[in-house]
Design a protein around this motif. Structure first.
Motif, PDB file in Angstrom:
ATOM      1  N   GLY A  43       0.806  -1.213   0.000  1.00  0.00           N
ATOM      2  CA  GLY A  43       0.000   0.000   0.000  1.00  0.00           C
ATOM      3  C   GLY A  43       0.840   1.262   0.000  1.00  0.00           C
ATOM      4  N   SER A  44       2.114   1.162   0.348  1.00  0.00           N
ATOM      5  CA  SER A  44       2.982   2.343   0.328  1.00  0.00           C
ATOM      6  C   SER A  44       3.335   2.706  -1.114  1.00  0.00           C
ATOM      7  CB  SER A  44       4.243   2.098   1.153  1.00  0.00           C
ATOM      8  OG  SER A  44       5.018   1.071   0.573  1.00  0.00           O
ATOM      9  N   VAL A  45       3.865   3.916  -1.302  1.00  0.00           N
ATOM     10  CA  VAL A  45       4.233   4.405  -2.623  1.00  0.00           C
ATOM     11  C   VAL A  45       5.738   4.645  -2.638  1.00  0.00           C
ATOM     12  CG1 VAL A  45       3.975   6.319  -4.263  1.00  0.00           C
ATOM     13  CG2 VAL A  45       1.982   5.450  -3.022  1.00  0.00           C
ATOM     14  N   ASP A  46       6.392   4.219  -3.720  1.00  0.00           N
ATOM     15  CA  ASP A  46       7.826   4.438  -3.863  1.00  0.00           C
ATOM     16  C   ASP A  46       8.135   4.733  -5.329  1.00  0.00           C
ATOM     17  OD1 ASP A  46      10.514   4.679  -3.252  1.00  0.00           O
ATOM     18  OD2 ASP A  46      10.639   2.749  -2.236  1.00  0.00           O
ATOM     19  N   THR A  47       9.281   5.395  -5.554  1.00  0.00           N
ATOM     20  CA  THR A  47       9.714   5.764  -6.900  1.00  0.00           C
ATOM     21  C   THR A  47      10.988   5.008  -7.233  1.00  0.00           C
ATOM     22  OG1 THR A  47       8.767   7.965  -6.621  1.00  0.00           O
ATOM     23  CG2 THR A  47      10.381   7.693  -8.387  1.00  0.00           C
ATOM     24  N   PHE A  48      11.054   4.484  -8.453  1.00  0.00           N
ATOM     25  CA  PHE A  48      12.198   3.717  -8.929  1.00  0.00           C
ATOM     26  C   PHE A  48      12.745   4.356 -10.197  1.00  0.00           C
ATOM     27  CE2 PHE A  48       9.453   0.918  -6.600  1.00  0.00           C
ATOM     28  CZ  PHE A  48      10.321   0.167  -5.826  1.00  0.00           C
ATOM     29  N   SER A  49      14.060   4.400 -10.310  1.00  0.00           N
ATOM     30  CA  SER A  49      14.703   4.850 -11.541  1.00  0.00           C
ATOM     31  C   SER A  49      14.877   3.637 -12.446  1.00  0.00           C
ATOM     32  CB  SER A  49      16.075   5.462 -11.251  1.00  0.00           C
ATOM     33  OG  SER A  49      15.933   6.630 -10.496  1.00  0.00           O
ATOM     34  N   VAL A  50      14.356   3.728 -13.659  1.00  0.00           N
ATOM     35  CA  VAL A  50      14.410   2.624 -14.613  1.00  0.00           C
ATOM     36  C   VAL A  50      15.128   3.098 -15.866  1.00  0.00           C
ATOM     37  CG1 VAL A  50      13.036   1.046 -16.021  1.00  0.00           C
ATOM     38  CG2 VAL A  50      12.244   1.669 -13.730  1.00  0.00           C
ATOM     39  N   ARG A  51      16.108   2.311 -16.297  1.00  0.00           N
ATOM     40  CA  ARG A  51      16.820   2.594 -17.544  1.00  0.00           C
ATOM     41  C   ARG A  51      16.037   1.967 -18.689  1.00  0.00           C
ATOM     42  NH1 ARG A  51      21.256  -0.166 -16.600  1.00  0.00           N
ATOM     43  NH2 ARG A  51      21.068  -1.441 -18.435  1.00  0.00           N
ATOM     44  N   GLU A  52      15.698   2.776 -19.677  1.00  0.00           N
ATOM     45  CA  GLU A  52      14.970   2.262 -20.834  1.00  0.00           C
ATOM     46  C   GLU A  52      15.877   2.335 -22.053  1.00  0.00           C
ATOM     47  OE1 GLU A  52      11.100   4.103 -21.113  1.00  0.00           O
ATOM     48  OE2 GLU A  52      10.358   2.774 -19.538  1.00  0.00           O
ATOM     49  N   ASP A  53      16.323   1.184 -22.513  1.00  0.00           N
ATOM     50  CA  ASP A  53      17.172   1.075 -23.692  1.00  0.00           C
ATOM     51  C   ASP A  53      16.439   0.287 -24.762  1.00  0.00           C
ATOM     52  OD1 ASP A  53      19.394   2.383 -22.651  1.00  0.00           O
ATOM     53  OD2 ASP A  53      20.304   0.553 -21.891  1.00  0.00           O
ATOM     54  N   ARG A  54      16.881   0.476 -25.979  1.00  0.00           N
ATOM     55  CA  ARG A  54      16.359  -0.344 -27.075  1.00  0.00           C
ATOM     56  C   ARG A  54      16.864  -1.773 -26.903  1.00  0.00           C
ATOM     57  NH1 ARG A  54      18.771   3.718 -31.387  1.00  0.00           N
ATOM     58  NH2 ARG A  54      20.456   2.296 -30.960  1.00  0.00           N
ATOM     59  N   PRO A  55      16.228  -2.723 -27.541  1.00  0.00           N
ATOM     60  CA  PRO A  55      16.748  -4.095 -27.511  1.00  0.00           C
ATOM     61  C   PRO A  55      18.121  -4.143 -28.174  1.00  0.00           C
ATOM     62  CG  PRO A  55      14.592  -4.015 -28.589  1.00  0.00           C
ATOM     63  CD  PRO A  55      14.999  -2.611 -28.319  1.00  0.00           C
ATOM     64  N   SER A  56      18.943  -5.071 -27.724  1.00  0.00           N
ATOM     65  CA  SER A  56      20.278  -5.225 -28.299  1.00  0.00           C
ATOM     66  C   SER A  56      20.559  -6.699 -28.531  1.00  0.00           C
ATOM     67  CB  SER A  56      21.339  -4.613 -27.383  1.00  0.00           C
ATOM     68  OG  SER A  56      21.360  -5.292 -26.144  1.00  0.00           O
ATOM     69  N   VAL A  57      21.658  -6.959 -29.227  1.00  0.00           N
ATOM     70  CA  VAL A  57      22.041  -8.331 -29.540  1.00  0.00           C
ATOM     71  C   VAL A  57      23.559  -8.448 -29.443  1.00  0.00           C
ATOM     72  CG1 VAL A  57      22.161  -7.921 -32.039  1.00  0.00           C
ATOM     73  CG2 VAL A  57      21.731 -10.227 -31.192  1.00  0.00           C
ATOM     74  N   GLY A  58      24.014  -9.597 -28.963  1.00  0.00           N
ATOM     75  CA  GLY A  58      25.427  -9.943 -28.968  1.00  0.00           C
ATOM     76  C   GLY A  58      25.585 -11.264 -29.702  1.00  0.00           C
ATOM     77  N   VAL A  59      26.679 -11.414 -30.456  1.00  0.00           N
ATOM     78  CA  VAL A  59      26.865 -12.594 -31.299  1.00  0.00           C
ATOM     79  C   VAL A  59      28.097 -13.369 -30.840  1.00  0.00           C
ATOM     80  CG1 VAL A  59      27.106 -13.464 -33.655  1.00  0.00           C
ATOM     81  CG2 VAL A  59      25.926 -11.288 -33.246  1.00  0.00           C
ATOM     82  N   LEU A  60      27.881 -14.611 -30.433  1.00  0.00           N
ATOM     83  CA  LEU A  60      28.995 -15.520 -30.177  1.00  0.00           C
ATOM     84  C   LEU A  60      29.313 -16.153 -31.527  1.00  0.00           C
ATOM     85  CD1 LEU A  60      30.788 -16.705 -27.890  1.00  0.00           C
ATOM     86  CD2 LEU A  60      29.306 -18.681 -27.978  1.00  0.00           C
ATOM     87  N   ALA A  61      30.361 -15.644 -32.164  1.00  0.00           N
ATOM     88  CA  ALA A  61      30.679 -16.013 -33.547  1.00  0.00           C
ATOM     89  C   ALA A  61      31.880 -16.947 -33.567  1.00  0.00           C
ATOM     90  CB  ALA A  61      30.958 -14.759 -34.362  1.00  0.00           C
ATOM     91  N   LEU A  62      31.723 -18.081 -34.253  1.00  0.00           N
ATOM     92  CA  LEU A  62      32.793 -19.071 -34.370  1.00  0.00           C
ATOM     93  C   LEU A  62      33.234 -19.223 -35.811  1.00  0.00           C
ATOM     94  CD1 LEU A  62      30.557 -20.604 -32.148  1.00  0.00           C
ATOM     95  CD2 LEU A  62      32.748 -21.710 -31.822  1.00  0.00           C
TER      96      LEU A  62
END
Length: 187
Positions: A43-62
């Protein structure tokens, strides 16, 4: 295992999180910080800082001989040179697979048989989704073509060398690297 929705809380939690307001406090380069006020299950109220980034991708390339392609470049956050999986943001008109193929070619000059094999969140205070792709049988197709702000060194390492770098802490994409190594049975 039960999946929890955004308003349903964690499994076993009967409380409800109600979003009351959302204010963007910073926005630049596709990244923003948003202050979000919630009424908590108590029931209490609190504020949160949220980072909003675009989706990203990382490639494990062999490569064909199971060398793993990494990039090394200076990053302002850690203020040092770090190792990374080739990758970057998913553009609006792209799928994560399209972005993986584009980023791998741009940053390393390599192409391979690519597939998206997993995803994870950036962290618990971020809305960003990070996709893990793997690329097999990579071959050099062209010189790398990084963006103007990227000064990238392309390296190839054996899987055990990558695992060593992951343990030392000089790799930024630890979560995606482990997802890719696990998918390939290389842990």
């Amino acid at each position: 295992m039960t999946e929890a929705g955004a308003s349903g809380g964690a499994p076993g939690c009967d409380g409800h999180w109600q979003e009351l307001s959302r204010t963007t406090v910073y926005e630049k380069y596709g990244r923003s910080v948003v202050e979000v006020r919630y009424r908590l299950p108590s029931g209490s109220v609190d504020t949160f800082s949220v980072r909003e980034d675009r989706p990203s991708v990382g490639v494990l390339a062999l490569t064909h001989d199971d060398q793993i392609l990494l990039t090394r470049q200076f990053r302002p956050g850690p203020r040092q040179f770090v190792y990374e999986l080739p990758g970057g943001y998913v553009d609006d008109e792209e799928t994560p697979l399209d972005a993986a193929q584009r980023e791998l070619l741009e940053e390393t000059g390599y192409q391979g048989d690519t597939e998206v094999v997993g995803r994870c969140f950036g962290d618990s205070y971020s809305s960003a989704v990070k996709f893990c792709a793997i690329a097999r049988n990579c071959t050099l197709r062209q010189p790398p073509q990084p963006e103007d702000t990227e000064f990238i060194e392309v390296l190839s390492v054996r899987p055990q060398q990558l695992r060593g770098l992951l343990r030392v802490g000089d790799v930024t994409d630890v979560d995606l690297a482990y997802l890719g190594l696990d998918f390939l049975g290389m842990l």
